[in-house]
Write a protein that holds these residues in place. Sequence first.
Motif, PDB file in Angstrom:
ATOM      1  N   THR A 196      -1.396  -1.337  -4.203  1.00 18.56           N
ATOM      2  CA  THR A 196      -2.567  -0.507  -3.940  1.00 18.56           C
ATOM      3  C   THR A 196      -2.096   0.915  -3.701  1.00 18.56           C
ATOM      4  O   THR A 196      -1.259   1.166  -2.831  1.00 18.56           O
ATOM      5  CB  THR A 196      -3.342  -1.010  -2.716  1.00 18.56           C
ATOM      6  OG1 THR A 196      -3.744  -2.363  -2.929  1.00 18.56           O
ATOM      7  CG2 THR A 196      -4.583  -0.149  -2.473  1.00 18.56           C
ATOM      8  N   SER A 207      -3.410   4.448  -2.622  1.00 17.71           N
ATOM      9  CA  SER A 207      -4.571   5.070  -1.989  1.00 17.71           C
ATOM     10  C   SER A 207      -4.113   5.944  -0.833  1.00 17.71           C
ATOM     11  O   SER A 207      -3.124   5.650  -0.166  1.00 17.71           O
ATOM     12  CB  SER A 207      -5.529   3.994  -1.477  1.00 17.71           C
ATOM     13  OG  SER A 207      -6.594   4.570  -0.747  1.00 17.71           O
ATOM     14  N   GLN A 248       0.300  -7.643  -5.106  1.00 17.96           N
ATOM     15  CA  GLN A 248      -0.701  -6.582  -5.081  1.00 17.96           C
ATOM     16  C   GLN A 248      -0.056  -5.216  -4.833  1.00 17.96           C
ATOM     17  O   GLN A 248       0.745  -5.050  -3.902  1.00 17.96           O
ATOM     18  CB  GLN A 248      -1.727  -6.854  -3.974  1.00 17.96           C
ATOM     19  CG  GLN A 248      -2.778  -5.765  -3.799  1.00 17.96           C
ATOM     20  CD  GLN A 248      -3.762  -5.706  -4.943  1.00 17.96           C
ATOM     21  OE1 GLN A 248      -4.300  -6.733  -5.356  1.00 17.96           O
ATOM     22  NE2 GLN A 248      -4.007  -4.498  -5.461  1.00 17.96           N
ATOM     23  N   THR A 267      -3.316   0.936  -9.254  1.00 17.46           N
ATOM     24  CA  THR A 267      -3.697  -0.168  -8.360  1.00 17.46           C
ATOM     25  C   THR A 267      -4.053  -1.406  -9.168  1.00 17.46           C
ATOM     26  O   THR A 267      -4.905  -1.356 -10.063  1.00 17.46           O
ATOM     27  CB  THR A 267      -4.897   0.244  -7.492  1.00 17.46           C
ATOM     28  OG1 THR A 267      -4.491   1.310  -6.629  1.00 17.46           O
ATOM     29  CG2 THR A 267      -5.392  -0.931  -6.657  1.00 17.46           C
ATOM     30  N   ALA A 290      -6.150  -5.027 -12.955  1.00 21.72           N
ATOM     31  CA  ALA A 290      -6.978  -4.347 -11.965  1.00 21.72           C
ATOM     32  C   ALA A 290      -8.302  -5.092 -11.825  1.00 21.72           C
ATOM     33  O   ALA A 290      -8.714  -5.818 -12.749  1.00 21.72           O
ATOM     34  CB  ALA A 290      -7.220  -2.905 -12.396  1.00 21.72           C
ATOM     35  N   LEU A 300       0.855  -1.187   0.000  1.00 20.69           N
ATOM     36  CA  LEU A 300       0.000   0.000   0.000  1.00 20.69           C
ATOM     37  C   LEU A 300       0.890   1.235   0.000  1.00 20.69           C
ATOM     38  O   LEU A 300       1.811   1.346   0.820  1.00 20.69           O
ATOM     39  CB  LEU A 300      -0.891  -0.014   1.230  1.00 20.69           C
ATOM     40  CG  LEU A 300      -1.741   1.232   1.488  1.00 20.69           C
ATOM     41  CD1 LEU A 300      -2.754   1.426   0.367  1.00 20.69           C
ATOM     42  CD2 LEU A 300      -2.438   1.123   2.840  1.00 20.69           C
TER      43      LEU A 300
END
Length: 123
Positions: free
Chosen positions: A120, A122, A118, A90, A40, A11
Motif C-alpha cells: 500500500t 499512501s 499487500q 498499491t 489492485a 505501507l
Amino acid sequence: QVQLVESGGGLVQPGGSLRLSCAASGNIFRINATGWFRQAPGKQREYVASIPSGDITNYADSVKGRFTISRDNAEKMVYLQMSGLKPEDTAVYYCNARLLYYSGTQRYTGDFWGQGTQVTVSS
C-alpha cells in the motif's frame, strides 16, 4: 509439495521503497522462470516483472526504471526491489515460478503461485 511464500509487503509513503521476497520450497529440481504480478482492487492481475531465463529481465512499462527483479537460485529466492513507489502501485503482489519438481521418482513441470503480499502506497 511445492510452495511459494511472499513477504516484505507493507505501507509506504509515495516515493518510498520496499523489497519483496519470495521463497520457494519443496521437492524442486530446477526453477526455470520467475515473475512478479500484482492485482489492485477491482482490477485484473497484471504482469510486473520476470526473469524468463539466465540473466534476462523484463519489466512492465509502468515499473521500468523503478523496480528491479532478481533471483538467488541456490537459495531458491526471488526478489522485487521497488523504489519511487506511487499510489498506483498499491496492490497485492504475487510471485510466480515455473519449475521442475519431483513427485516420487518422477519429474514434472509446474506453474506455481504464492499467496500474495499487500503493498500500500499512501501518505
